[in-house]
Write a protein that holds these residues in place. Sequence first.
Motif, PDB file in Angstrom:
ATOM      1  N   LEU A 115       0.813  -1.215   0.000  1.00 28.87           N
ATOM      2  CA  LEU A 115       0.000   0.000   0.000  1.00 28.87           C
ATOM      3  C   LEU A 115       0.848   1.267   0.000  1.00 28.87           C
ATOM      4  N   SER A 118       2.409   1.769  -3.340  1.00 27.62           N
ATOM      5  CA  SER A 118       1.437   2.142  -4.360  1.00 27.62           C
ATOM      6  C   SER A 118       1.021   3.605  -4.215  1.00 27.62           C
ATOM      7  N   VAL A 119       0.892   4.067  -2.967  1.00 25.60           N
ATOM      8  CA  VAL A 119       0.550   5.472  -2.731  1.00 25.60           C
ATOM      9  C   VAL A 119       1.671   6.376  -3.243  1.00 25.60           C
ATOM     10  N   ARG A 120       2.929   6.002  -2.982  1.00 27.36           N
ATOM     11  CA  ARG A 120       4.057   6.790  -3.486  1.00 27.36           C
ATOM     12  C   ARG A 120       4.059   6.831  -5.017  1.00 27.36           C
ATOM     13  N   GLY A 122       1.521   6.255  -7.010  1.00 28.19           N
ATOM     14  CA  GLY A 122       0.294   6.799  -7.565  1.00 28.19           C
ATOM     15  C   GLY A 122      -0.380   5.894  -8.565  1.00 28.19           C
ATOM     16  N   LEU A 293      -9.122   1.968  -1.545  1.00 31.96           N
ATOM     17  CA  LEU A 293      -7.718   1.563  -1.577  1.00 31.96           C
ATOM     18  C   LEU A 293      -7.552   0.161  -2.164  1.00 31.96           C
ATOM     19  N   LYS A 302     -11.179   2.852  -8.596  1.00 30.12           N
ATOM     20  CA  LYS A 302     -11.390   3.828  -7.535  1.00 30.12           C
ATOM     21  C   LYS A 302     -12.876   3.911  -7.187  1.00 30.12           C
TER      22      LYS A 302
END
Length: 339
Positions: A115, A118-120, A122, A293, A302
């Motif tokens: 997670l 993946s956030v870093r 994008g 998420l 999303k």
Amino acid sequence: MTSTTGPSPAARVRRLSNSVQDAAIVRAAAELGLADAVGDGPTPVTEIAARVSAEPATLARLLRALTAYGIFEQVTPDVYAHTEMSRAMRRDHPGGLIHTLLTPSDWGWAMWGRLAESVRAGRCLFPDVFGTDFFDYLGEHPEAQARMFRGMTSWSDQMNPALVGALPLEGVGTVADMGAGSGTLLRAILEHAPHVSGVWFDTEATLAVVEDELLSGPLSERCALVTGDYFHEVPFSADLYVFKLTLHMYDDEPSERILRNVAASAKPGARIVIADPLLQDPPESKFVPSMDLHMLLVMGGKERTEQDYADLFKRAGLEFTGITPTGTDLHLTVGRVPG
């Protein structure tokens, strides 16, 4: 003297960080089939272990932990009995909870561990981890695909009565279930509205799991099965197009493409309904932002806010007409073909 009314903020965060342990313990019980292995009365650990091919001493440790969660009752350290929660995990229990618990395969554990990465980045990292996208992965792993299908069906089918009751069916002659899966929603619509005919639309590969009743039963006279790919074309016209738990699997560009293809085939005034979780700020529960998420991690999709939907419909050349709550995990987002 300072009084306390509950755990400290740090303690609450620490407990949340341990949730992975909670999930793993419950998932292990599901994988082993413990709910079906425990008899109607108190059952010795040795008997349970023999039924699930487990080592008795380590199984006793797992059963002790499950007891702390209210799943099973410890009669003695060597004997366990059912609780209402453990009975809900049996394969013969209505609602099919066990299938929902077994839905994630190794991909679920692997992707949630990515997670932060993946956030870093994008973006969805599923292809980086497994060498292919999620849908192709399921095609290459039939057991994972079967688990996914059973789990999603057992969860989502329970919402069908409420969804059908909330659908805008007045004046509708034809309803198209887009990405219809096994056809259970379409069947519920046709049973609820005898004046309506239906179109079951999905890929050729999914045709094999369509409900027999829609193929050869009484409802078959009011149901047309159409195969195709809504990313390229929607080869029919309907009064109402329903997307249930479909568009949230995709980011905005592919979702817009799908909706544009619907608009290209539909008559003016036709309506489009998206039945997905609705993001709200601030969130009212953990479920929807967590699902958002999950979509990022696994499919690159999303969940959306009301404004997100209004913008998406506008870009696709459709009129956004509002959101309808259903009393379930899903809301109905409604749009209209102009004219």
